[in-house]
Design an enzyme around this catalytic site. Structure first.
Site, PDB file in Angstrom:
ATOM      1  N   TYR A 156       0.896  -1.097   0.339  1.00 52.66           N
ATOM      2  CA  TYR A 156       0.307   0.156   0.103  1.00 52.66           C
ATOM      3  C   TYR A 156       0.734   1.451  -0.110  1.00 52.66           C
ATOM      4  CZ  TYR A 156      -4.264   2.922   0.946  1.00 52.66           C
ATOM      5  OH  TYR A 156      -5.038   3.441   0.267  1.00 52.66           O
ATOM      6  N   LYS A 163      -2.737   8.587   3.106  1.00 51.40           N
ATOM      7  CA  LYS A 163      -4.602   8.306   3.564  1.00 51.40           C
ATOM      8  C   LYS A 163      -4.052   8.730   5.441  1.00 51.40           C
ATOM      9  CE  LYS A 163      -7.360   6.385   0.607  1.00 51.40           C
ATOM     10  NZ  LYS A 163      -8.065   7.017   0.076  1.00 51.40           N
TER      11      LYS A 163
HETATM   12  O1  0WE Z   1      -7.246   3.476  -1.880  1.00 52.90           O
HETATM   13  C1  0WE Z   1      -7.021   2.564  -2.340  1.00 52.90           C
HETATM   14  C2  0WE Z   1      -6.444   1.586  -3.376  1.00 52.90           C
HETATM   15  C3  0WE Z   1      -6.156   3.033  -3.972  1.00 52.90           C
HETATM   16  C4  0WE Z   1      -5.645   3.119  -5.209  1.00 52.90           C
HETATM   17  C5  0WE Z   1      -5.465   2.122  -6.235  1.00 52.90           C
HETATM   18  C6  0WE Z   1      -4.637   2.650  -7.892  1.00 52.90           C
HETATM   19  C7  0WE Z   1      -4.390   1.442  -8.657  1.00 52.90           C
HETATM   20  C8  0WE Z   1      -3.957   1.596 -10.431  1.00 52.90           C
HETATM   21  C9  0WE Z   1      -4.212   4.106  -5.581  1.00 52.90           C
HETATM   22  N1  0WE Z   1      -4.093   4.334  -7.043  1.00 52.90           N
HETATM   23  C10 0WE Z   1      -4.344   3.354  -7.847  1.00 52.90           C
HETATM   24  N2  0WE Z   1      -3.170   3.619  -8.639  1.00 52.90           N
HETATM   25  C11 0WE Z   1      -3.601   2.323  -9.985  1.00 52.90           C
HETATM   26  O2  0WE Z   1      -2.228   3.250 -10.952  1.00 52.90           O
HETATM   27  N3  0WE Z   1      -6.889   0.879  -1.217  1.00 52.90           N
HETATM   28  C12 0WE Z   1      -8.054   0.635   0.015  1.00 52.90           C
HETATM   29  C13 0WE Z   1      -7.483  -0.432  -1.799  1.00 52.90           C
HETATM   30  C14 0WE Z   1      -6.540  -1.134  -2.718  1.00 52.90           C
HETATM   31  O3  0WE Z   1      -5.427  -0.568  -3.059  1.00 52.90           O
HETATM   32  C15 0WE Z   1      -3.492  -1.587  -2.487  1.00 52.90           C
HETATM   33  C16 0WE Z   1      -4.406  -2.605  -1.671  1.00 52.90           C
HETATM   34  C17 0WE Z   1      -5.346  -1.951  -1.164  1.00 52.90           C
HETATM   35  C18 0WE Z   1      -6.553  -2.488  -0.200  1.00 52.90           C
HETATM   36  C19 0WE Z   1      -2.219  -1.855  -2.603  1.00 52.90           C
HETATM   37  C20 0WE Z   1      -1.363  -2.786  -2.456  1.00 52.90           C
HETATM   38  C21 0WE Z   1      -2.120  -3.157  -1.429  1.00 52.90           C
HETATM   39  C22 0WE Z   1      -3.200  -3.185  -0.875  1.00 52.90           C
END
Ligand code: 0WE
Length: 256
Positions: A156, A163
């Site tokens: 993450y 966050k």
């Molecule tokens: O906040 C999120 C995801 C936010 C996010 C997702 C992406 C994917 C595609 C931000 N930036 C990008 N950029 C991209 O190019 N989450 C809470 C979901 C999430 O994302 C993860 C998680 C979880 C849970 C990424 C790694 C590990 C766990």
């Protein structure tokens, strides 16, 4: 029920029908709120128009890249025009460059760090500053966060740091806007199968891990995020501000 009857709101972060923003928007709508929507880029315009127009043909739908002050100004001018006063705002927007979510955090580039914080954290401040003057009856601002803000979730990475900045910004905004009866809170959601989660290596295993370890032994449903969104938007939450509410089937309380 009509917990939000007569209230108006603006929703940032619908990408498709699986978006958390859409789950909360539907719940706000069903509770009687009139809503406006923004979309990020032409790519998402059709999706958002198709979803939002189910709330009526005159639903305000406008483009907004939250890194562009001119676009934010335009969107709030349009909302002021349409609604007069605003009661609710949902921030469900995050982005970090893909490569920053793959390797080690120690390798985060200056540019990836900047982008993640600009899109995912500063945007809340920029939007709240424009929303506040329209929230003449008081208001409720809700932003989406994730557990990676407080504990290390592998991969993450910079999103966790962004966050953390979002959650701290929520507290400072709550302090600044409290005298105007504007509340600012975060919902920290358990992992959801959304566009933002698509293609994240091991995401399926993460859902299984939550199912195994969360006290409620299951994952969160979109309708449950909607119901929490309605609560935070409603007068039932009139004394709640600056908080992070975990809607994660209890996962966050566990030490092991
Ligand atoms: O906040 C999120 C995801 C936010 C996010 C997702 C992406 C994917 C595609 C931000 N930036 C990008 N950029 C991209 O190019 N989450 C809470 C979901 C999430 O994302 C993860 C998680 C979880 C849970 C990424 C790694 C590990 C766990």
């Amino acid at each position: 029920m009509s917990l939000l009857a007569g209230k108006t709101g603006i929703v940032f972060g619908v990408a498709n029908k699986r978006s958390i923003a859409w789950a909360i928007a539907q719940a706000w709508h069903e509770s009687g709120a009139r809503l406006a929507f923004t979309y990020q880029g032409e790519r998402l315009r059709e999706n958002v128009e198709e979803l939002a127009s189910t709330f009526g043909p005159d639903t305000l739908i406008a483009p907004c890249d939250v890194t562009r002050d001119e676009e934010i100004d335009k969107v709030f001018a349009a909302a002021a025009d349409k609604f007069g006063a605003l009661d609710l705002m949902l921030h469900s927007v995050a982005f970090a460059p893909r490569e920053a979510l793959e390797g080690q955090f120690v390798n985060t580039s200056r540019e990836a760090f900047r982008i993640a914080h600009d899109v995912s954290a500063y945007s809340l401040v920029a939007l709240a500053r424009r929303a506040a003057p329209l929230m003449t009856r008081g208001g409720s601002i809700v932003a989406m966060s994730y557990y990676g803000a407080e504990k290390v979730v592998p991969h993450y990475n910079v999103m966790g740091v962004a966050k953390a900045a979002l959650e701290a910004s929520t507290r400072y905004l709550a302090y600044d806007l409290g005298p105007k009866k504007i509340r600012v809170n975060c919902i920290s959601a358990g992992p959801m199968n959304t566009l933002a989660a698509r293609g994240i290596a091991g995401f399926g295993d993460m859902l299984k891990h939550y199912e195994a370890h969360a006290p409620l032994k299951r994952n969160v449903l979109p309708t449950e995020l909607g119901a929490t969104g309605v609560f935070l938007a409603s007068d039932g939450a009139a004394a709640i501000t600056g908080q992070v509410l975990y809607v994660d089937c209890g996962y966050q309380i566990m030490g092991m």
